[in-house]
Design a protein around this motif. Structure first.
Motif: not given
Length: 512
Positions: A415-422, A446-450, A479-486
């Motif tokens: 998934i990381d490979a697909w996401a990074n390409a995107a 996941r990161t601030d840059e992304q 909201s999805a990022w907030a759930l991920e950070d928690l």
């Protein structure tokens, strides 16, 4: 609203209310409002304040009187110059992907009379609003087909298409006001009159076009006030499924409108899968039984996939858009919960593997030779932009398939490979028309840059497009990022997280 008074009011020294396209004074005196631009005039040679003085022309560039009599004005377009250059090189026409010249024949007569306000809305649809409702970044085909259907004759079906066009254009240009809602109501009444008289021949295509336009009308309103856009899709599908395709497939407008309908239908399947009404206690197996359960929802969408596939076979055309939409429909129909009896079966896993293999065999997939891959840095035309839009769809479909089939939110090298390409492609593209890839890929940020890349893409989309559900996607991603950070102790169920975020919308959202 214009910032300057119109020319008539300025010359008559009247107070102008700066209304567009005609101010109230011009309407009251029955005058043609000339607009709010400044009158241009050529300065005299003796006016040193306005006269632009340049260097004297070179002697070798000066034109003699005898030569001047041989000169003539030429009215040419950029396309004419390109054709001249091509013919001058002696290149063959067989090497071209499209004709050098393309002439369109307009209707010899228009069966309806449009007032100035309606003409303005029609022009606005052709130039601006069509970009917001079409499936691709180029709305030329959509405009041509819809215009032909709206002015085909003076029947109720043609009027329905015309009123739907005016309603969409008015909603995007002026917002939801009384006149906009009246145009929508006129389209619905015209559809009813046409249905009462019988839907046959070209009227079938016109009903499909009007239904999709009204669907877009609801989608591009705010989430709190929009109506049930998916009902237009469901009702239009019932009409298409009862047709004899062998008789309709020869009509070019039928292929275009059916593909337009299918585009919204596949995205509606994703929305129905994850959106829950308030107080809905039904579990996922009830809403999505997958291939094993063969729910009514799957049968409804599967029949549309079969129809589009049949049309492509009869016309011997396979569009790149269909290459992505077909496996997406299979994913939304096939994925089941871990509690489903078929979840651990070998047949189910093989079916998902076949879908993944198909997605990796198109566009920039790993099964495609490297020399056939395209890269965002080489974008030169709208066709290239459409290609990478579909590539983003492919990556989003792969990510969703991997996440949903295993129901986990944790890290994964695949998934990381697909996401990074995107993310790399998003960074170059800067914007994207469709919400589904932005939402699914954005959930992997996941990161601030992304996340900054995704937010910039959403903001650029708001600036370029007239209106879109991007604000809703923005809020869902926050909201999805907030759930991920928690998520510090354990991973949140991926499907449950999507259900929760998507269900935060008051009405079912569209990701088309």
């Amino acid at each position: 609203m214009p910032t300057a008074p119109c020319v008539q009011c300025r010359e008559r020294k009247l107070r102008c209310d700066r209304s567009y396209p005609s101010c109230s004074n011009c309407v009251r005196f029955h005058l043609a409002c000339p607009g709010h631009a400044k009158n241009l005039s050529w300065p005299s040679l003796t006016n040193k304040k306005r006269h632009l003085v340049g260097p004297e022309p070179c002697p070798e560039l000066s034109i003699k009187a005898s030569q001047g009599r041989a000169l003539r004005w030429m009215h040419v377009r950029v396309n004419d110059v390109n054709v001249h250059r091509h013919l001058s090189r002696g290149q063959s026409l067989q090497a071209l992907k499209r004709p050098l010249l393309s002439f369109s024949t307009g209707p010899s007569w228009i069966p309806v009379t449009l007032n100035p306000a309606e003409l303005t809305l029609l022009q606005y649809f052709q130039v601006e609003a069509s970009l917001a409702v079409s499936c691709s970044n180029s709305a030329g085909d959509t405009v041509a087909v819809v215009t032909r259907l709206a002015f085909h004759d003076d029947s109720a079906a043609s009027q329905a298409v015309l009123h739907a066009v005016l309603a969409v254009s008015s909603a995007l240009r002026n917002g939801l006001n009384t006149l906009t809602l009246a145009r929508k109501g006129a389209a619905l009444h015209a559809l009813q009159r046409s249905a009462d008289a019988g839907i046959t021949g070209t009227k079938i295509v016109q009903h499909v076009a009007a239904g999709v336009l009204l669907c877009c009308f609801e989608i591009h309103n705010s989430a709190s006030t929009s109506g049930p856009w998916d009902l237009y899709i469901s009702n239009t599908k019932r009409l298409v499924k009862g047709l004899d395709l062998d008789k309709q497939v020869g009509i070019y407008e039928f292929l275009t409108t059916t593909s337009w309908l299918y585009h919204h239908d596949v995205h509606a399947l994703f929305s129905r899968k994850h959106w829950r009404r308030t107080g809905d206690t039904a579990g996922r197996p009830t809403l999505n039984k997958g291939r094993c359960g063969k729910s009514a929802l799957r049968e409804n969408t599967k029949s549309m996939t079969a129809i589009v596939q049949r049309i492509s076979e009869l016309r011997n055309t396979l569009t790149p858009c269909h290459q992505v939409l077909w496996p997406m429909a299979d994913i939304f129909e096939s994925v089941v919960d871990s509690s489903h009896p078929a979840y651990h079966s070998e047949t189910y896993r093989k079916e998902l593997a076949d879908i993944e293999h198909g997605l990796e065999s198109i566009f920039n997939g790993k099964n495609v030779p490297e020399q056939e891959h395209r890269y965002p840095s080489a974008i030169q035309s709208l066709q290239d932009v459409d290609y990478f839009d579909l590539e983003m769809y492919r990556l989003a479909a792969l990510i969703y398939l991997e996440r949903a089939s295993n129901n986990f939110s944790g890290p994964s090298p695949k998934i990381d490979a697909w996401a990074n390409a995107a993310f790399r492609a998003f960074k170059v593209l800067g914007t994207m028309k469709h919400s589904f890839p932005i939402f699914i890929i954005g959930c992997e940020a996941r990161t601030d840059e992304q996340r900054r890349v995704i937010l910039d893409c959403i903001q650029n989309n708001k600036n370029v497009r007239l209106t879109s559900p991007m604000q809703m996607v923005h809020e869902m991603l926050q909201s999805a990022w907030a759930l991920e950070d928690l998520e510090t102790e354990r991973e949140v169920d991926y499907m449950l997280k999507l259900d929760t975020v998507v269900s935060g919308c008051q009405t079912m959202p569209s990701f088309a």
